[in-house]
Write a protein that holds these residues in place. Structure first.
Motif, PDB file in Angstrom:
ATOM      1  N   ASP A 212      -0.231   4.224  -2.691  1.00  0.00           N
ATOM      2  CA  ASP A 212       0.211   5.263  -2.357  1.00  0.00           C
ATOM      3  C   ASP A 212       1.005   6.537  -3.031  1.00  0.00           C
ATOM      4  OD1 ASP A 212      -2.278   4.728  -0.857  1.00  0.00           O
ATOM      5  OD2 ASP A 212      -1.548   4.680   0.874  1.00  0.00           O
TER       6      ASP A 212
ATOM      7  N   ARG B 203       0.500  -0.981   0.122  1.00  0.00           N
ATOM      8  CA  ARG B 203       0.205   0.219  -0.183  1.00  0.00           C
ATOM      9  C   ARG B 203       0.730   1.465  -0.058  1.00  0.00           C
ATOM     10  NH1 ARG B 203      -4.573   1.446  -2.270  1.00  0.00           N
ATOM     11  NH2 ARG B 203      -5.398  -0.914  -1.758  1.00  0.00           N
ATOM     12  N   TYR B 204       2.035   1.111   1.019  1.00  0.00           N
ATOM     13  CA  TYR B 204       2.731   2.386   0.726  1.00  0.00           C
ATOM     14  C   TYR B 204       3.090   2.163  -0.967  1.00  0.00           C
ATOM     15  CZ  TYR B 204       7.049   5.048   1.117  1.00  0.00           C
ATOM     16  OH  TYR B 204       7.805   6.005   1.672  1.00  0.00           O
TER      17      TYR B 204
ATOM     18  N   ASN C  40      -9.636   3.081  -3.510  1.00  0.00           N
ATOM     19  CA  ASN C  40      -8.663   2.054  -3.237  1.00  0.00           C
ATOM     20  C   ASN C  40      -9.154   0.568  -3.381  1.00  0.00           C
ATOM     21  OD1 ASN C  40      -6.667   3.614  -2.031  1.00  0.00           O
ATOM     22  ND2 ASN C  40      -7.340   3.598   0.133  1.00  0.00           N
TER      23      ASN C  40
ATOM     24  N   VAL D 200      -5.017   1.373  -7.066  1.00  0.00           N
ATOM     25  CA  VAL D 200      -5.853   2.042  -6.260  1.00  0.00           C
ATOM     26  C   VAL D 200      -6.414   2.609  -8.049  1.00  0.00           C
ATOM     27  CG1 VAL D 200      -4.619   3.816  -4.392  1.00  0.00           C
ATOM     28  CG2 VAL D 200      -4.257   3.995  -6.954  1.00  0.00           C
TER      29      VAL D 200
END
Lengths: 323, 247
Positions: free
Chosen positions: A43, A39-40, A68, A81
């Motif tokens: 994003d 996820r890091y 998301n 995303v």
């Protein structure tokens, strides 16, 4: 709680919903899916890709994260995303998307890019598909591979899908060849007016939080909110848009104002959508949340921005939206 | 729903080699059972499809043709395949998806699934598309391959149906230009033709839609998870194709 005294008096939690309408325009749009190792990195890529994408006036496109996506929702089984992008012309999208992908996603470790929008159901025949407008992605970025890139055509139920595998320092950057360009609607909006910044800020945050992750729409401004509501044109030649003085509290005694007594702050939430329906739905959700959050602490009125109804063919009447 | 044609081989055709290139999806799809039965099998013989196969037309989620029976003597199957799916529920002969004599390229798209073994030269000069072989493949697998993807869940270096007993399949990827060859076992590769093994780089395999064969799908999932090594070549032909195997 809604209360309706007559056709022009609708209140939610004590907040007046004005009998106004938001005026929105036809735009060109696309949806892109970005995935990453975790996820890091997803994003980081999304933040970079959607930066400086608030308004077509100065940024070329309006772009933001739509939703998301869990690993099971993405083509390569990793977190991701979906990003929606809107522009006034197809050529602007064709210019901006490869540029942003190249500088913001190709550069971001572990990421991959996939098409998120497809031809409409009406375009099911092969001829229509072939003539559908496409926006280049890997088609442009493949040259970064300097001859080491690999084209991979994968057979899917809907036909062939072409991907490019570009060697990079953490492995391979996988990027779909192109993405469909679809029609969209830009400029749905509502304006929150209140006693002070605290009240309107709380209302805006509640509205945007409630609208986050709704499908088919984005709120491209910072935090989903614009404090610089604009009117068309300016006294200065070359300015396409300038401040909407009718909503500026510091000018209320100097120019004709649309602010009522006690209204000292206004903020606007602008919504772009893949069609009118998601915008209307988001407006209802957002206005309800704003009124519930700040109706008793200083949010006084909700209205909407328009140009008299002559410029955009999509009109979102607040009372209809909230019904 | 789309057309699905099922051809079931009536009887063993003996040792005769048969040109299977006429069993072409684009030639067959959209026709009635009677029309398909009357189509000639190939240009050199007067045999009709109906003389060798029972024909059934149905519907499926994708445009497809299913061939049932032992087609080990049918060569050049899917030579002209370019879209849709051909599924072979049995063995096939040589040159599966390969170019016909005088042609520069073999199949140019779509998907072929063989649930049994494939003969020699599978994917010869293949241009695009996907070939999945659930069992073994013969000599010269992916020879002169131009592009596309071939996946073999069985053996490419052991005894293969259609080969002389005891003869090891070899020359994997001979003259390969581009394309991807996915193998369940490590192939024998000439060091002057193919690079040394490179770990990883199988993430793109996740993009391949499931095949519907347990063995193949398990192998693809394992490779997509990164459990694979790659060798690039055939350098002798200036090729940069890739051979991946689980490791």
């Amino acid at each position: 709680m809604n209360s309706r005294g007559n056709s022009t008096d609708l209140r939610i939690n004590g907040v007046k919903i004005e009998a106004e309408f938001a005026e929105a325009f036809d735009m060109k749009a696309t949806r892109i899916i970005i995935t990453g190792h975790d996820r890091y990195w997803v994003d980081q890529a999304a933040m970079s890709m959607t930066g400086f994408g608030t308004s077509v006036v100065g940024c070329g496109i309006e772009i933001a994260v739509e939703q998301n996506l869990a690993p099971e929702q993405t083509p390569d089984g990793r977190p991701g995303v979906s990003v929606l992008a809107f522009a006034v012309s197809g050529s602007e999208l064709e210019k901006q998307i490869p540029l942003r992908l190249g500088q913001c996603v190709l550069t971001c470790p572990t990421t991959a890019v996939f098409a998120g929008s497809h031809e409409s159901a009406d375009d099911s025949n092969a001829e229509a598909k072939a003539s559908a407008k496409r926006i280049p992605m890997g088609k442009s970025l493949r040259y970064f591979g300097d001859g080491h890139q690999i084209s991979k055509v994968v057979n899917t139920r809907d036909g062939d899908a072409r991907y490019w595998r570009i060697p990079v320092m953490d492995g391979e950057f996988i990027c779909q060849h192109d993405v469909a360009r679809v029609s969209g609607v830009g400029g749905g909006n509502f304006i929150l007016l209140g006693r002070d910044i605290d009240a309107v800020s709380v209302a805006c945050r509640a509205a945007v939080d409630a609208m986050r992750n709704l499908p088919g729409m984005i709120t491209p401004f910072p935090g989903g909110t614009a404090r610089s509501g604009s009117k068309v044109g300016s006294k200065y030649a070359g300015m396409f848009a300038s401040t909407n003085e009718a909503y500026c509290p510091v000018l209320r005694e100097l120019v004709p104002t649309k602010l009522h007594a006690g209204e000292n702050c206004a903020m606007e939430i602008v919504i772009d959508g893949l069609s009118a329906q998601p915008i209307a739905h988001a407006m209802k959700i957002g206005i309800s949340a704003a009124c519930q959050a700040a109706g008793e602490s200083g949010l006084l009125r909700v209205t909407a921005g328009n140009y008299g109804g002559k410029l955009g063919r999509h009109h979102f009447h607040l009372h209809e939206v909230m019904s | 729903m789309k057309h699905c044609v099922t051809l079931t081989l009536r009887e063993n055709v003996g040792g005769n080699s048969i040109d299977g290139s006429g069993l072409c999806l684009s030639r067959i799809i959209g026709k009635s059972e009677l029309e398909i039965s009357k189509l000639s099998l190939d240009s050199e013989t007067e045999d009709c499809i109906g003389e060798l196969f029972d024909v059934a037309v149905g519907s499926s989620v994708s445009r497809s043709m299913v061939l049932r029976g032992d087609l080990s003597n049918f060569h050049h199957l899917a030579a002209n395949h370019h879209s849709g799916t051909i599924e072979i529920d049995g063995n096939v002969g040589d040159y599966l998806g390969g170019a016909m004599e005088g042609c520069r390229a073999g199949m140019s798209g779509g998907r072929v699934l063989v649930r049994g073994n494939a003969g020699k030269q599978a994917g010869y000069r293949m241009r695009r598309g996907e070939i999945f072989i659930a069992q073994d493949a013969g000599d010269f697998l992916a020879a002169h391959m131009i592009a596309g993807t071939i996946c073999v869940a069985g053996n490419v270096a052991g005894n293969v149906a259609g080969n002389a007993a005891g003869k090891a399949a070899n020359h994997v990827g001979y003259g390969m230009r581009r394309g991807s060859l996915l193998l369940a076992t490590q192939p024998v590769l000439a060091a002057n033709r193919f690079s040394g093994p490179i770990p990883g780089s199988g993430r793109w395999i996740r993009l391949i839609e499931p095949v519907g064969d347990q063995k193949l799908d398990r192998m693809l999932a394992e490779m997509a998870a990164g459990n694979c090594v790659t060798s690039r070549g055939d350098a002798a032909a200036g090729g940069v194709g890739e051979i991946l195997w689980t490791g």
